[in-house]
Design an enzyme around this catalytic site. Structure first.
Site, PDB file in Angstrom:
ATOM      1  CG  ASP A  83      22.650  25.123 149.923  1.00  0.00           C
ATOM      2  OD1 ASP A  83      22.011  24.583 149.653  1.00  0.00           O
ATOM      3  OD2 ASP A  83      23.594  26.178 150.652  1.00  0.00           O
ATOM      4  CG  ASN A 154      27.117  35.439 156.417  1.00  0.00           C
ATOM      5  OD1 ASN A 154      26.031  35.147 154.521  1.00  0.00           O
ATOM      6  ND2 ASN A 154      26.236  35.328 157.048  1.00  0.00           N
ATOM      7  CG  HIS A 156      25.920  32.577 153.446  1.00  0.00           C
ATOM      8  ND1 HIS A 156      24.568  32.119 153.753  1.00  0.00           N
ATOM      9  CD2 HIS A 156      24.942  32.010 152.117  1.00  0.00           C
ATOM     10  CE1 HIS A 156      24.241  32.079 153.343  1.00  0.00           C
ATOM     11  NE2 HIS A 156      24.256  31.937 152.349  1.00  0.00           N
ATOM     12  CD  GLU A 161      26.455  30.817 156.963  1.00  0.00           C
ATOM     13  OE1 GLU A 161      26.826  31.731 156.838  1.00  0.00           O
ATOM     14  OE2 GLU A 161      25.107  30.322 157.682  1.00  0.00           O
TER      15      GLU A 161
END
Ligand code: GLP
Length: 266
Positions: A83, A154, A156, A161
């Site tokens: 990313d 979270n 991810h 996401e």
């Protein structure tokens, strides 16, 4: 090699729990070095998907140490990073291109045209085309021998996401431009000097190309990751926790955890 304190099989994955973060990272680096040597021995090259964040830094340090000791070469290695913030200049210290140069690329013998990071400077209207091209580069290189992953609080992976997309859609997500989740923005605030300064979008390798890797190594360290780890390994496969989607690659996923991250696993 530092042995795991515990080895479990959960949700089709091999789960190795280490006493501390340093042992987990050392083991991860040695696994990556083994994949490089095996793939180069078999096919003349190794293709890796790499991750950023705080977690892999000791892994890169150990790979650099192996290189400096003459025990490992990156001359026949191609890498594809997971990313990149968007938009961001490669020389911005918060760019993942700069991170990779600092921690690995600038310290080993990898060729510049084999160390790939999604480009945070492409025009907005071509970002999706650039992302699709990145997937084609990986495929043209023969696919990933190993994808290294961290995990967000979270759940991810990369910057894939949490979403409420249908499961099939989430499993097939390609590399693309995304908006960051509020938890991700909060976690990145320390790097950017405040939440309002975090670059709110990113290019991320998609769920589908991650799942296509021949092996997947995911590291989670510290109590802050324990809840996401527990849900990913003991809960249902759900797009609301992207790491749980790794359950769809049984037999190809290894989790390496420290005791704190594994505390919810019983
Ligand atoms: C970032 C990266 C992820 C990484 C995650 C966890 O959001 N895009 O690829 O896994 O953070 O980072 P850390 O290892 O610092 O906890």
């Amino acid at each position: 090699m530092s042995a795991p304190a515990r080895a479990l099989e959960l949700a089709g994955a091999s789960v190795l729990v280490f006493e501390d973060a340093a042992s987990a990272c050392r083991h991860a680096a040695d696994r990556i070095a083994g994949v490089i040597r095996d793939a180069v021995g078999l096919r003349g090259k190794a293709v890796l998907g790499l991750a950023t964040g705080g977690t892999p830094i000791p892994i890169y340090d150990r790979l650099v140490a192996l290189y400096q000791a003459g025990e490992l070469s990156f001359a026949d290695v191609s890498t594809y990073n997971l990313d990149e913030y968007y938009p961001i200049h490669p020389s911005d210290p918060n760019s993942y291109r700069a991170y990779m140069h600092r921690h690995l690329f600038g310290r080993v013998d990898i060729a510049p045209n084999r160390a790939h990071v999604l480009d945070g400077t492409v025009p907005d209207s071509f970002a999706d085309a650039h992302a699709a091209e990145f997937d084609r580069w990986i495929a043209a290189d023969g696919g990933l021998d190993l994808q290294l992953l961290g995990i967000g609080r979270n759940g991810h992976i990369g910057f894939n996401e949490p979403t409420n997309l249908p499961l099939e859609t989430a499993l097939n997500l390609p590399t693309r431009l995304v908006d960051l989740h509020p938890v991700t923005v909060a976690d990145a605030a320390k790097d950017f000097g405040g939440e309002s300064r975090v670059v709110p979008r990113a290019l991320t390798v998609g769920v589908a190309p991650i799942l296509a890797a021949r092996s997947i190594l995911i590291l989670a360290l510290g109590a802050g990751k324990a809840e996401a780890v527990t849900r990913a390994l003991t809960g249902p496969m759900t797009p609301s926790l992207p790491a749980s989607l790794l359950q769809s690659a049984p037999g190809r996923v290894t989790w390496m955890l420290d005791a704190a991250a594994a505390r919810g696993l019983g």
